[in-house]
Design a protein around this motif. Structure first.
Motif, PDB file in Angstrom:
ATOM      1  N   LEU B  23     101.469  28.030  22.137  1.00  0.00           N
ATOM      2  CA  LEU B  23     101.142  29.560  21.743  1.00  0.00           C
ATOM      3  C   LEU B  23     102.416  30.329  21.881  1.00  0.00           C
ATOM      4  O   LEU B  23     102.743  31.194  21.216  1.00  0.00           O
ATOM      5  CB  LEU B  23     100.175  29.996  23.041  1.00  0.00           C
ATOM      6  CG  LEU B  23      98.644  29.574  22.626  1.00  0.00           C
ATOM      7  CD1 LEU B  23      97.833  30.163  23.616  1.00  0.00           C
ATOM      8  CD2 LEU B  23      98.322  30.252  21.353  1.00  0.00           C
ATOM      9  N   ARG B  24     103.219  30.246  23.036  1.00  0.00           N
ATOM     10  CA  ARG B  24     104.395  30.637  23.288  1.00  0.00           C
ATOM     11  C   ARG B  24     105.531  30.387  22.479  1.00  0.00           C
ATOM     12  O   ARG B  24     106.375  31.363  22.159  1.00  0.00           O
ATOM     13  CB  ARG B  24     104.850  30.761  24.755  1.00  0.00           C
ATOM     14  CG  ARG B  24     103.773  31.329  25.651  1.00  0.00           C
ATOM     15  CD  ARG B  24     104.096  31.295  26.956  1.00  0.00           C
ATOM     16  NE  ARG B  24     103.610  29.990  27.718  1.00  0.00           N
ATOM     17  CZ  ARG B  24     103.739  29.486  28.767  1.00  0.00           C
ATOM     18  NH1 ARG B  24     104.239  30.392  29.775  1.00  0.00           N
ATOM     19  NH2 ARG B  24     103.272  28.550  29.405  1.00  0.00           N
ATOM     20  N   ARG B  25     105.606  29.429  21.860  1.00  0.00           N
ATOM     21  CA  ARG B  25     106.642  28.777  21.117  1.00  0.00           C
ATOM     22  C   ARG B  25     106.405  29.259  19.444  1.00  0.00           C
ATOM     23  O   ARG B  25     107.526  29.518  18.781  1.00  0.00           O
ATOM     24  CB  ARG B  25     106.812  27.208  21.296  1.00  0.00           C
ATOM     25  CG  ARG B  25     107.435  26.633  20.228  1.00  0.00           C
ATOM     26  CD  ARG B  25     109.042  27.030  20.257  1.00  0.00           C
ATOM     27  NE  ARG B  25     109.894  26.656  21.401  1.00  0.00           N
ATOM     28  CZ  ARG B  25     111.153  26.942  21.777  1.00  0.00           C
ATOM     29  NH1 ARG B  25     111.830  27.571  20.716  1.00  0.00           N
ATOM     30  NH2 ARG B  25     111.787  26.474  22.792  1.00  0.00           N
ATOM     31  N   ARG B  26     105.155  29.081  19.058  1.00  0.00           N
ATOM     32  CA  ARG B  26     104.802  29.296  17.657  1.00  0.00           C
ATOM     33  C   ARG B  26     103.806  30.217  17.291  1.00  0.00           C
ATOM     34  O   ARG B  26     103.704  30.610  15.933  1.00  0.00           O
ATOM     35  CB  ARG B  26     104.103  27.893  17.157  1.00  0.00           C
ATOM     36  CG  ARG B  26     104.961  26.563  17.429  1.00  0.00           C
ATOM     37  CD  ARG B  26     104.151  25.764  16.523  1.00  0.00           C
ATOM     38  NE  ARG B  26     104.708  24.214  16.683  1.00  0.00           N
ATOM     39  CZ  ARG B  26     104.123  23.438  16.186  1.00  0.00           C
ATOM     40  NH1 ARG B  26     103.188  23.144  15.442  1.00  0.00           N
ATOM     41  NH2 ARG B  26     104.668  21.804  16.637  1.00  0.00           N
ATOM     42  N   GLY B  27     103.212  31.166  18.530  1.00  0.00           N
ATOM     43  CA  GLY B  27     102.380  32.127  18.073  1.00  0.00           C
ATOM     44  C   GLY B  27     100.887  31.328  17.969  1.00  0.00           C
ATOM     45  O   GLY B  27     100.752  30.276  17.679  1.00  0.00           O
ATOM     46  N   LEU B  29      98.522  31.763  15.296  1.00  0.00           N
ATOM     47  CA  LEU B  29      98.600  31.268  13.738  1.00  0.00           C
ATOM     48  C   LEU B  29      99.432  29.923  13.726  1.00  0.00           C
ATOM     49  O   LEU B  29      99.106  29.106  13.034  1.00  0.00           O
ATOM     50  CB  LEU B  29      98.524  32.159  12.680  1.00  0.00           C
ATOM     51  CG  LEU B  29      97.939  33.418  12.762  1.00  0.00           C
ATOM     52  CD1 LEU B  29      98.169  34.299  11.675  1.00  0.00           C
ATOM     53  CD2 LEU B  29      96.362  32.867  12.314  1.00  0.00           C
ATOM     54  N   SER B 110     106.386  36.861  23.837  1.00  0.00           N
ATOM     55  CA  SER B 110     106.285  35.841  22.862  1.00  0.00           C
ATOM     56  C   SER B 110     105.008  35.986  21.886  1.00  0.00           C
ATOM     57  O   SER B 110     105.235  35.416  20.561  1.00  0.00           O
ATOM     58  CB  SER B 110     106.315  34.547  23.613  1.00  0.00           C
ATOM     59  OG  SER B 110     105.185  34.125  24.374  1.00  0.00           O
ATOM     60  N   PHE B 111     103.897  36.374  22.154  1.00  0.00           N
ATOM     61  CA  PHE B 111     102.748  36.412  21.249  1.00  0.00           C
ATOM     62  C   PHE B 111     101.753  37.652  21.449  1.00  0.00           C
ATOM     63  O   PHE B 111     100.880  37.540  21.027  1.00  0.00           O
ATOM     64  CB  PHE B 111     101.917  35.335  21.227  1.00  0.00           C
ATOM     65  CG  PHE B 111     101.196  34.549  22.268  1.00  0.00           C
ATOM     66  CD1 PHE B 111     101.666  34.173  23.345  1.00  0.00           C
ATOM     67  CD2 PHE B 111      99.789  34.884  22.372  1.00  0.00           C
ATOM     68  CE1 PHE B 111     101.117  33.567  24.802  1.00  0.00           C
ATOM     69  CE2 PHE B 111      99.051  34.533  23.390  1.00  0.00           C
ATOM     70  CZ  PHE B 111      99.701  33.869  24.338  1.00  0.00           C
ATOM     71  N   GLY B 112     102.347  38.777  22.212  1.00  0.00           N
ATOM     72  CA  GLY B 112     101.776  39.974  22.400  1.00  0.00           C
ATOM     73  C   GLY B 112     101.350  40.497  20.925  1.00  0.00           C
ATOM     74  O   GLY B 112      99.964  40.752  20.796  1.00  0.00           O
ATOM     75  N   ASP B 114     100.449  38.949  18.419  1.00  0.00           N
ATOM     76  CA  ASP B 114      99.461  38.248  17.753  1.00  0.00           C
ATOM     77  C   ASP B 114      98.060  38.403  18.337  1.00  0.00           C
ATOM     78  O   ASP B 114      97.257  38.567  17.904  1.00  0.00           O
ATOM     79  CB  ASP B 114      99.847  36.565  17.983  1.00  0.00           C
ATOM     80  CG  ASP B 114     101.105  36.040  17.319  1.00  0.00           C
ATOM     81  OD1 ASP B 114     101.916  36.824  17.145  1.00  0.00           O
ATOM     82  OD2 ASP B 114     100.884  34.781  17.079  1.00  0.00           O
ATOM     83  N   VAL B 115      98.233  38.781  19.795  1.00  0.00           N
ATOM     84  CA  VAL B 115      96.951  39.055  20.487  1.00  0.00           C
ATOM     85  C   VAL B 115      96.472  40.619  19.924  1.00  0.00           C
ATOM     86  O   VAL B 115      95.238  40.792  19.897  1.00  0.00           O
ATOM     87  CB  VAL B 115      97.356  39.099  22.110  1.00  0.00           C
ATOM     88  CG1 VAL B 115      96.132  39.832  22.619  1.00  0.00           C
ATOM     89  CG2 VAL B 115      97.603  37.894  22.433  1.00  0.00           C
TER      90      VAL B 115
END
Lengths: 209, 209
Positions: B23-27, B29, B110-112, B114-115
């Motif tokens: 999740l943190r490396r690629r997001g 999606l 890293s994926f804020g 995205d959320v």
DNA sequence: ATTATCTATAGATCTATAGATAATGC
DNA sequence: ATTATCTATAGATCTATAGATAATGC
């Protein structure tokens, strides 16, 4: 069903415009060609007469996003001066409108992490855009370049972080807390810098006088 | 090919662990079930005996990420005290290791974004995680709660923004400029807060004495 | 008997291409 | 004659499910 060069140019522009919005609303992976062409009023088959690939499109749209934002900033500098332009930039950045409409806002807070996952043109265009934005934010401060740059980086980091967090949280109290705090902090940063500048000017005047 | 409850529990845990990193490396999606199960040493068909859907998995993995980060923070508070724990948190956050290894780092940077594009469990788990992180960062400051909270939000925003920008830019000079500036600012924020606290304590002492 | 995993695949979706069509532009 | 757009589709990929298999656990 061929169209004139004029119409084609307008459609090309329309595809770029829709992409610039969709990238900020959905992110890079969430932006798909079918929806994009549909939003531009076309079918997806015609896409490759306009762009060689999705990657090329994303790079060009990203360049356009930064161009528009930086041009808006420059226009405000022309109209109202550097300090006023910086204040307006900060007010807009932390506004409810910007939180709710990422498709019209800063790409750093909407798809910065997406960009850090890609290489190639998208990444370098993004780098260049950040660099030019920092140059503009610097103009809003006075003093030696190193200090102005430091203040520009601090201010922009605070804006990007606050909006990233505020958009992610669901709880309204925390959401408002983050934005209110960021507004106070940003205003204080700008005021402090102005006071510093005034003191330097006044001391300088004394030494001369 | 059925395995014991013990082995299944370990595999369940392994899937969550790999997801928390991906999740943190690629997001969100960019995280796909086939790669995920492969990283966990399994085939993708067995996934649905462990989780009802990708969405449920992402929510649980996100909860785990925040739990781990917040537990690490709490452990440092226990070991070295609140001020030292906050300093270590900031140093780690702005370290080269954190920039280069998002899969072990803060989910906000890293994926804020995205959320902010999803609704449901993932969003509420993320909100709760941010809330608890802010509570911990607050502990590192002294003074009235409103001031401590303001300082916590300002500090965390600055960290999130700086790392988001630093990861996105390709140019090494700008990259280092952002991180160095953020380090100076964060240290100054912590020092200033400590000086404030010392002054308040000393004034308080004079009034008493 | 139950069930965790595997192989295989359904069904949806995504980028990219092929071929037909009809309008432009030389 | 060229070409921008359309319809249709190839080929890859993604989430989710179906059925077979073999080991667990009652």
């Amino acid at each position: 069903m061929r169209v004139s060069r004029d119409v084609m140019a307008k459609r090309h522009d329309q595809i770029l415009s829709q992409t610039s919005k969709m990238l900020r609303r959905r992110g890079i992976l969430g932006t798909n060609l079918a929806d994009l062409m549909s939003a531009a009023g076309l079918t997806h088959g015609g896409f490759y007469k306009h762009f060689d690939s999705k990657d090329v499109l994303v790079a060009e749209a990203t360049a356009r996003i930064f161009d528009e934002i930086n041009q808006r900033f420059e226009a405000r500098i022309e109209a109202d001066g550097v300090e006023s332009a910086l204040r307006a930039y900060v007010t807009d950045y932390l506004s409810t409108a910007h939180i709710e409409n990422p498709e019209l806002g800063c790409p750093l807070s909407s798809f910065g992490p997406d960009v850090s996952r890609v290489e190639g043109p998208v990444r370098s265009v993004f780098t260049d855009g950040i660099s030019r934005t920092l140059d503009l934010v610097m103009l809003g401060f006075s003093g030696p370049p190193a200090l102005r740059r430091e203040r520009a980086i601090d201010l922009l980091s605070a804006l990007v972080g606050a909006v990233s967090m505020a958009r992610a949280v669901q709880d309204e109290a925390i959401h408002n807390d983050i934005l209110d705090t960021a507004r106070r902090r940003a205003n204080r940063t700008i005021e402090d810098a102005a006071i510093d500048a005034a003191n330097v000017a006044s001391n300088h005047h004394m030494h001369i006088g």
